[in-house]
Design a protein around this motif. Structure first.
Motif, PDB file in Angstrom:
ATOM      1  N   LEU A 166       7.638   7.110   0.877  1.00 36.57           N
ATOM      2  CA  LEU A 166       8.385   7.086   1.938  1.00 36.57           C
ATOM      3  C   LEU A 166       9.452   8.363   2.176  1.00 36.57           C
ATOM      4  O   LEU A 166       9.640   8.772   2.488  1.00 36.57           O
ATOM      5  CB  LEU A 166       9.396   5.614   2.033  1.00 36.57           C
ATOM      6  N   MET A 167      10.107   8.737   0.728  1.00 45.63           N
ATOM      7  CA  MET A 167      10.793   9.925   0.583  1.00 45.63           C
ATOM      8  C   MET A 167      10.059  10.727   0.664  1.00 45.63           C
ATOM      9  O   MET A 167      10.843  11.872   1.557  1.00 45.63           O
ATOM     10  CB  MET A 167      11.523   9.914  -0.681  1.00 45.63           C
ATOM     11  N   ALA A 168       8.720  10.884   0.686  1.00 44.57           N
ATOM     12  CA  ALA A 168       8.159  12.196   0.896  1.00 44.57           C
ATOM     13  C   ALA A 168       7.609  13.105   2.703  1.00 44.57           C
ATOM     14  O   ALA A 168       7.377  13.196   2.717  1.00 44.57           O
ATOM     15  CB  ALA A 168       6.667  11.846   0.232  1.00 44.57           C
ATOM     16  N   ALA A 169       8.051  11.225   2.718  1.00 39.79           N
ATOM     17  CA  ALA A 169       7.615  10.921   4.438  1.00 39.79           C
ATOM     18  C   ALA A 169       9.286  10.991   5.410  1.00 39.79           C
ATOM     19  O   ALA A 169       9.478  11.341   6.114  1.00 39.79           O
ATOM     20  CB  ALA A 169       7.334   9.673   4.940  1.00 39.79           C
ATOM     21  N   ASP A 199       2.901   4.116   9.652  1.00 44.26           N
ATOM     22  CA  ASP A 199       3.046   3.611  10.943  1.00 44.26           C
ATOM     23  C   ASP A 199       4.218   3.395  12.038  1.00 44.26           C
ATOM     24  O   ASP A 199       5.060   3.733  12.961  1.00 44.26           O
ATOM     25  CB  ASP A 199       1.928   3.487  12.196  1.00 44.26           C
ATOM     26  N   ILE A 200       4.566   2.092  10.590  1.00 47.31           N
ATOM     27  CA  ILE A 200       5.663   0.799  11.259  1.00 47.31           C
ATOM     28  C   ILE A 200       6.755   1.688  10.872  1.00 47.31           C
ATOM     29  O   ILE A 200       7.892   1.760  11.718  1.00 47.31           O
ATOM     30  CB  ILE A 200       5.116  -0.414  10.598  1.00 47.31           C
ATOM     31  N   VAL A 201       7.038   2.382  10.007  1.00 45.44           N
ATOM     32  CA  VAL A 201       8.209   2.817   9.895  1.00 45.44           C
ATOM     33  C   VAL A 201       8.113   4.151  10.578  1.00 45.44           C
ATOM     34  O   VAL A 201       9.821   4.070  10.600  1.00 45.44           O
ATOM     35  CB  VAL A 201       7.846   3.223   8.066  1.00 45.44           C
ATOM     36  N   LYS A 202       7.810   4.534  10.600  1.00 51.29           N
ATOM     37  CA  LYS A 202       7.496   5.538  11.935  1.00 51.29           C
ATOM     38  C   LYS A 202       8.391   5.604  13.446  1.00 51.29           C
ATOM     39  O   LYS A 202       9.297   5.981  14.142  1.00 51.29           O
ATOM     40  CB  LYS A 202       6.577   6.293  12.546  1.00 51.29           C
ATOM     41  N   ALA A 245       0.634  -0.936   0.120  1.00 53.53           N
ATOM     42  CA  ALA A 245       0.048  -0.182  -0.323  1.00 53.53           C
ATOM     43  C   ALA A 245       0.855   0.927  -0.073  1.00 53.53           C
ATOM     44  O   ALA A 245       0.581   2.181  -0.054  1.00 53.53           O
ATOM     45  CB  ALA A 245      -0.944   0.026   0.743  1.00 53.53           C
ATOM     46  N   VAL A 246       2.069   1.034   0.617  1.00 47.99           N
ATOM     47  CA  VAL A 246       3.406   2.087   0.158  1.00 47.99           C
ATOM     48  C   VAL A 246       4.048   2.151  -1.083  1.00 47.99           C
ATOM     49  O   VAL A 246       4.395   0.557  -1.504  1.00 47.99           O
ATOM     50  CB  VAL A 246       3.929   3.015   1.453  1.00 47.99           C
ATOM     51  N   ASN A 247       4.490   3.190  -1.560  1.00 46.80           N
ATOM     52  CA  ASN A 247       5.780   3.175  -2.293  1.00 46.80           C
ATOM     53  C   ASN A 247       7.275   3.993  -2.103  1.00 46.80           C
ATOM     54  O   ASN A 247       6.892   4.403  -1.297  1.00 46.80           O
ATOM     55  CB  ASN A 247       5.826   3.011  -3.894  1.00 46.80           C
TER      56      ASN A 247
END
Length: 484
Positions: free
Chosen positions: A432-435, A468-471, A426-428
């Motif tokens: 991730l770069m935008a975050a 949220d997992i990445v953060k 659901a993410v690409n």
């Protein structure tokens, strides 16, 4: 000549009528006549005529110079192309493949007697009826493949005819007449003159024929020794393993025959009702090219076994690493035979994982499907079923039950559309770069780690949960694969 009649496409009838009105003879000829007499639907309708190529061109509005030097013109009619070839006599064959020259003739019989087999040397039109100078009708009734005239001469002219004889045997279920077979066995070495492309065409047609097991005859006559020596090694390799009752080669041929049976709706008693039903469903969605790949896969899935085989102190044979080695050998073999990239790549993948045995938990099946690939997963099930059913019947019950359970779990995975690749997350990378995740190799590592997580828990495949997992794994500039 015969009173026999057949129904021809209207375009073929029209082409013959135009030729006759122009003062020439015209007949449907060759395989289309044979197939029509057998009640089969011909793939192509070829026409032979006494008219010379330039005379043919004058009679029709739209033509294509398909093979002008050999007398062949393609006549276009209603958007379809029909090859019209002048009666001809082939000159001397110097290379075992092509006549040095051809001469045109007005004599239909002389044209027919240059052809390969009696069942392919018949001609027909509505006025004359069937022209059968070499008892092709009799050979159809006797169900035999027999050369026109002297078999040795026919094979000396074109060595590929030997492989074609077996291919027709497979397609029609006919036996090869003894003199024809004897002449083949005396001239096997002539196949060295034949291009890999021409061999590929005949082998492919044989493998997808109703009788793929006729490849045994290709081996028994010595032909595989010329262009596919790996088969010879397989046929001679006794597996000496309690899971098997056949040599490697016979096991592979039985696997092809089992695959053929799947597509004919024929199932052994060992299969469960679920297995039968699901295999039928999968088979219904397989196209001709995929079926070709499946048959090549079954033929070659154990090709490396003779290479890697070891025998322990108890006399038991073992084949450690054979799937990976077989996949690599298959790539080389199919490249050698000039198969296209899709066929080579797909067969290689199917073979690499043909012996892969994941657990039966749904998460384990998801991981297996992610490794194998959603695009070929159903095909892989067919391969594994055919492989197991070609083994020792006393050892297959648990294997079939495991396959049933895995296929049931995969059915759920497909129905609920569980993600199986990074592309289905659901993410690409842009998300991730935008975050704040820095671009570079670490980006791909994070996505792969996220895939591992959702293969365990597919319900987490939402943008909100994954971000949220990445953060939580660390600050946006420093997050890595290891701390997810």
């Amino acid at each position: 000549m015969s009173e026999y009649s057949m129904t021809m496409p209207q375009e073929v009838v029209s082409i013959i009528e135009i030729l006759e009105k122009g003062g020439y003879e015209g007949y449907a000829v060759g395989g289309c006549v044979r197939d029509a007499m057998l009640g089969r639907v011909p793939e192509d309708w070829d026409i032979t005529t006494s008219a010379k190529p330039m005379e043919v061109k004058k009679l029709f509005r739209k033509t294509i110079d398909t093979g002008l030097q050999h007398g062949t013109i393609t006549v276009m009619m209603n958007g379809n192309g029909y090859e019209v070839t002048t009666y001809r006599i082939d000159g001397e064959y110097e290379d075992g493949r092509h006549p040095k020259e051809v001469a045109f003739t007005n004599n239909l019989k002389m044209d027919l007697e240059r052809r390969d087999f009696t069942i392919n040397a018949m001609a027909y039109n509505e006025h004359t009826g069937l022209v059968d100078e070499f008892d092709g009708v009799g050979d159809l009734e006797r169900k035999i493949i027999r050369c026109v005239g002297d078999a040795g001469q026919r094979f000396d002219e074109d060595a590929l005819r030997m492989l074609r004889a077996v291919r027709f045997s497979g397609q029609l279920g006919f036996e090869i007449e003894k003199n024809t077979l004897d002449a083949m066995e005396e001239r096997i070495r002539n196949l060295q003159k034949i291009s890999a492309e021409r061999i590929r065409v005949e082998i492919t047609k044989l493998l997808i024929s109703p009788n793929p097991g006729r490849i045994r005859l290709v081996y028994e006559t010595g032909m595989t020794g010329i262009f596919l020596p790996e088969i010879d090694a397989m046929m001679k390799c006794d597996q000496r393993n309690h899971h098997h009752r056949y040599s490697v080669g016979e096991h592979s041929i039985h696997g092809m025959e089992c695959m053929r049976d799947f597509f004919c709706g024929i199932f052994p008693e060992d299969l469960s009702d679920y297995g039968r039903k699901k295999i039928q469903e999968i088979s219904a969605d397989v196209n001709k090219k995929q079926y070709t790949i499946l048959m090549l896969t079954m033929l070659l899935h154990d090709v490396a076994k003779p290479v890697v085989m070891t025998v322990d102190e108890k006399g038991e044979g073992h084949f450690i690493g054979h799937p990976e080695k077989s996949a690599a050998m298959t790539r080389k073999i199919l490249r050698r035979l000039t198969f296209d990239n899709e066929t080579v790549d797909t067969a290689e993948r199917l073979i690499r994982y043909h012996d892969y045995r994941p657990g039966t938990k749904i998460s384990q099946v998801r991981k297996a499907a992610a490794k194998i690939g959603r695009d070929i997963m159903w095909m892989e099930f067919l391969v594994q079923y055919a492989d197991v059913l070609s083994q020792n019947p006393q050892t297959i019950e648990r294997k079939l039950a495991r396959l049933d359970e895995c296929m049931q779990k995969y059915q759920i995975i497909e129905k609920e559309n569980h993600p199986l690749s990074v592309k289905e997350l659901a993410v690409n990378g842009k998300d991730l770069m935008a975050a704040g995740v820095a671009p570079g190799p670490g980006l791909g590592q994070i996505l792969n780690r996220l895939l591992e997580l959702v293969l365990e828990e597919p319900e987490k495949n939402t943008k909100e949960q994954l971000m949220d997992i990445v953060k939580k794994a660390g600050s946006m500039g420093e997050v890595s694969n290891t701390n997810l």
